[in-house]
Write a protein that holds these residues in place. Structure first.
Motif, mmCIF file in Angstrom:
data_model
loop_
_atom_site.group_PDB
_atom_site.id
_atom_site.type_symbol
_atom_site.label_atom_id
_atom_site.label_comp_id
_atom_site.label_asym_id
_atom_site.label_seq_id
_atom_site.Cartn_x
_atom_site.Cartn_y
_atom_site.Cartn_z
ATOM 1 N N VAL A 42 9.124 3.846 1.963
ATOM 2 C CA VAL A 42 8.486 4.799 1.044
ATOM 3 C C VAL A 42 7.529 4.063 0.111
ATOM 4 O O VAL A 42 6.394 4.506 -0.109
ATOM 5 C CB VAL A 42 9.551 5.587 0.242
ATOM 6 C CG1 VAL A 42 8.932 6.350 -0.915
ATOM 7 C CG2 VAL A 42 10.317 6.528 1.166
ATOM 8 N N LEU A 43 7.965 2.929 -0.416
ATOM 9 C CA LEU A 43 7.107 2.149 -1.308
ATOM 10 C C LEU A 43 5.855 1.662 -0.583
ATOM 11 O O LEU A 43 4.746 1.690 -1.149
ATOM 12 C CB LEU A 43 7.877 0.965 -1.895
ATOM 13 C CG LEU A 43 8.943 1.298 -2.929
ATOM 14 C CD1 LEU A 43 9.758 0.058 -3.280
ATOM 15 C CD2 LEU A 43 8.309 1.888 -4.180
ATOM 16 N N ILE A 44 6.008 1.237 0.656
ATOM 17 C CA ILE A 44 4.859 0.767 1.429
ATOM 18 C C ILE A 44 3.873 1.916 1.672
ATOM 19 O O ILE A 44 2.660 1.747 1.513
ATOM 20 C CB ILE A 44 5.319 0.127 2.764
ATOM 21 C CG1 ILE A 44 5.998 -1.218 2.480
ATOM 22 C CG2 ILE A 44 4.151 -0.049 3.726
ATOM 23 C CD1 ILE A 44 6.702 -1.836 3.685
ATOM 24 N N GLU A 45 4.404 3.077 2.035
ATOM 25 C CA GLU A 45 3.541 4.247 2.251
ATOM 26 C C GLU A 45 2.812 4.634 0.970
ATOM 27 O O GLU A 45 1.616 4.918 0.989
ATOM 28 C CB GLU A 45 4.353 5.437 2.783
ATOM 29 C CG GLU A 45 4.656 5.357 4.256
ATOM 30 C CD GLU A 45 3.394 5.284 5.111
ATOM 31 O OE1 GLU A 45 2.447 6.078 4.868
ATOM 32 O OE2 GLU A 45 3.352 4.423 5.999
ATOM 33 N N ASN A 46 3.521 4.655 -0.130
ATOM 34 C CA ASN A 46 2.892 4.986 -1.422
ATOM 35 C C ASN A 46 1.820 3.963 -1.782
ATOM 36 O O ASN A 46 0.755 4.323 -2.299
ATOM 37 C CB ASN A 46 3.934 5.077 -2.529
ATOM 38 C CG ASN A 46 4.828 6.287 -2.383
ATOM 39 O OD1 ASN A 46 4.487 7.235 -1.678
ATOM 40 N ND2 ASN A 46 5.970 6.254 -3.038
ATOM 41 N N ALA A 47 2.080 2.690 -1.519
ATOM 42 C CA ALA A 47 1.099 1.646 -1.820
ATOM 43 C C ALA A 47 -0.138 1.805 -0.941
ATOM 44 O O ALA A 47 -1.271 1.615 -1.412
ATOM 45 C CB ALA A 47 1.723 0.266 -1.621
ATOM 46 N N LYS A 48 0.061 2.163 0.329
ATOM 47 C CA LYS A 48 -1.086 2.385 1.224
ATOM 48 C C LYS A 48 -1.938 3.552 0.721
ATOM 49 O O LYS A 48 -3.170 3.457 0.691
ATOM 50 C CB LYS A 48 -0.605 2.676 2.654
ATOM 51 C CG LYS A 48 -0.151 1.448 3.409
ATOM 52 C CD LYS A 48 0.289 1.823 4.811
ATOM 53 C CE LYS A 48 0.806 0.625 5.562
ATOM 54 N NZ LYS A 48 1.282 0.986 6.910
ATOM 55 N N LYS A 49 -1.270 4.634 0.327
ATOM 56 C CA LYS A 49 -1.998 5.797 -0.182
ATOM 57 C C LYS A 49 -2.751 5.432 -1.451
ATOM 58 O O LYS A 49 -3.915 5.817 -1.624
ATOM 59 C CB LYS A 49 -1.035 6.957 -0.444
ATOM 60 C CG LYS A 49 -0.498 7.594 0.823
ATOM 61 C CD LYS A 49 0.511 8.679 0.496
ATOM 62 C CE LYS A 49 1.144 9.238 1.758
ATOM 63 N NZ LYS A 49 2.208 10.201 1.467
ATOM 64 N N ALA A 50 -2.115 4.712 -2.352
ATOM 65 C CA ALA A 50 -2.760 4.307 -3.599
ATOM 66 C C ALA A 50 -3.942 3.392 -3.312
ATOM 67 O O ALA A 50 -5.005 3.509 -3.948
ATOM 68 C CB ALA A 50 -1.759 3.622 -4.521
ATOM 69 N N SER A 51 -3.793 2.480 -2.347
ATOM 70 C CA SER A 51 -4.876 1.573 -1.986
ATOM 71 C C SER A 51 -6.053 2.350 -1.388
ATOM 72 O O SER A 51 -7.216 2.066 -1.716
ATOM 73 C CB SER A 51 -4.365 0.527 -0.990
ATOM 74 O OG SER A 51 -5.407 -0.324 -0.585
ATOM 75 N N GLU A 52 -5.748 3.303 -0.518
ATOM 76 C CA GLU A 52 -6.808 4.130 0.075
ATOM 77 C C GLU A 52 -7.543 4.925 -1.012
ATOM 78 O O GLU A 52 -8.776 5.018 -0.995
ATOM 79 C CB GLU A 52 -6.225 5.068 1.129
ATOM 80 C CG GLU A 52 -5.778 4.364 2.392
ATOM 81 C CD GLU A 52 -4.991 5.277 3.342
ATOM 82 O OE1 GLU A 52 -4.865 6.503 3.062
ATOM 83 O OE2 GLU A 52 -4.495 4.763 4.356
ATOM 84 N N GLN A 53 -6.779 5.488 -1.941
ATOM 85 C CA GLN A 53 -7.386 6.253 -3.029
ATOM 86 C C GLN A 53 -8.247 5.350 -3.905
ATOM 87 O O GLN A 53 -9.357 5.719 -4.300
ATOM 88 C CB GLN A 53 -6.321 6.963 -3.877
ATOM 89 C CG GLN A 53 -6.882 7.865 -4.935
ATOM 90 C CD GLN A 53 -7.727 8.996 -4.352
ATOM 91 O OE1 GLN A 53 -7.344 9.638 -3.378
ATOM 92 N NE2 GLN A 53 -8.887 9.236 -4.955
ATOM 93 N N ALA A 54 -7.762 4.147 -4.196
ATOM 94 C CA ALA A 54 -8.523 3.204 -5.018
ATOM 95 C C ALA A 54 -9.812 2.817 -4.297
ATOM 96 O O ALA A 54 -10.879 2.697 -4.935
ATOM 97 C CB ALA A 54 -7.686 1.975 -5.331
#
Length: 133
Positions: free
Chosen positions: A109-121
């Protein structure tokens, strides 16, 4: 035949050697080894009591006070507590395995959230760069 007595687990064939280990089969639990010097000393080291086949009430009475405190001897012959010990070990393993699986899920879950945050950034950065003159 082996100098360390490893070819004679569960026997007293090499009992004169202080470095020899005694094999505890501990059926129903986890097999283990104890030093040969701890065999038949009046202290139950194996959960199945296999290390105290010669112990008797008189042998227990002959223990020094410091031996009693250190090993807390049980009455001879030693009771077989392997089934209970095995159940406790199994419960602990199951708990640890469940904790590990929970941790793996949380990590995903943390990895998925980090990927989403990175994509958004990255999208936000691209939008800001597009606004530059």
């Amino acid at each position: 035949d082996c100098p360390d007595g490893s070819d004679e687990p569960g026997t007293g064939a090499c009992g004169g050697q202080q470095s020899t280990l005694f094999y505890c089969p501990n059926v129903g639990s986890v097999p283990s080894y104890v030093y040969a010097s701890r065999v038949n000393d009046g202290v139950c080291d194996c959960c199945d009591g296999s290390d105290e086949w010669r112990s008797s009430p008189s042998a227990l009475a002959a223990l020094k006070p410091w031996q009693r405190q250190a090993g807390a001897p049980r009455s001879a012959p030693c009771p077989d507590n392997c089934a209970q010990e095995g159940r406790e070990i199994s419960r602990e393993r199951q708990r640890r395995e469940a904790d590990m699986h929970s941790g793996i899920k949380q990590r995903k879950v943390l990895i998925e959230n980090a990927k989403k945050a990175s994509e958004q950034a990255s999208k936000d950065l691209a939008a800001l760069r597009a606004e530059l003159p």
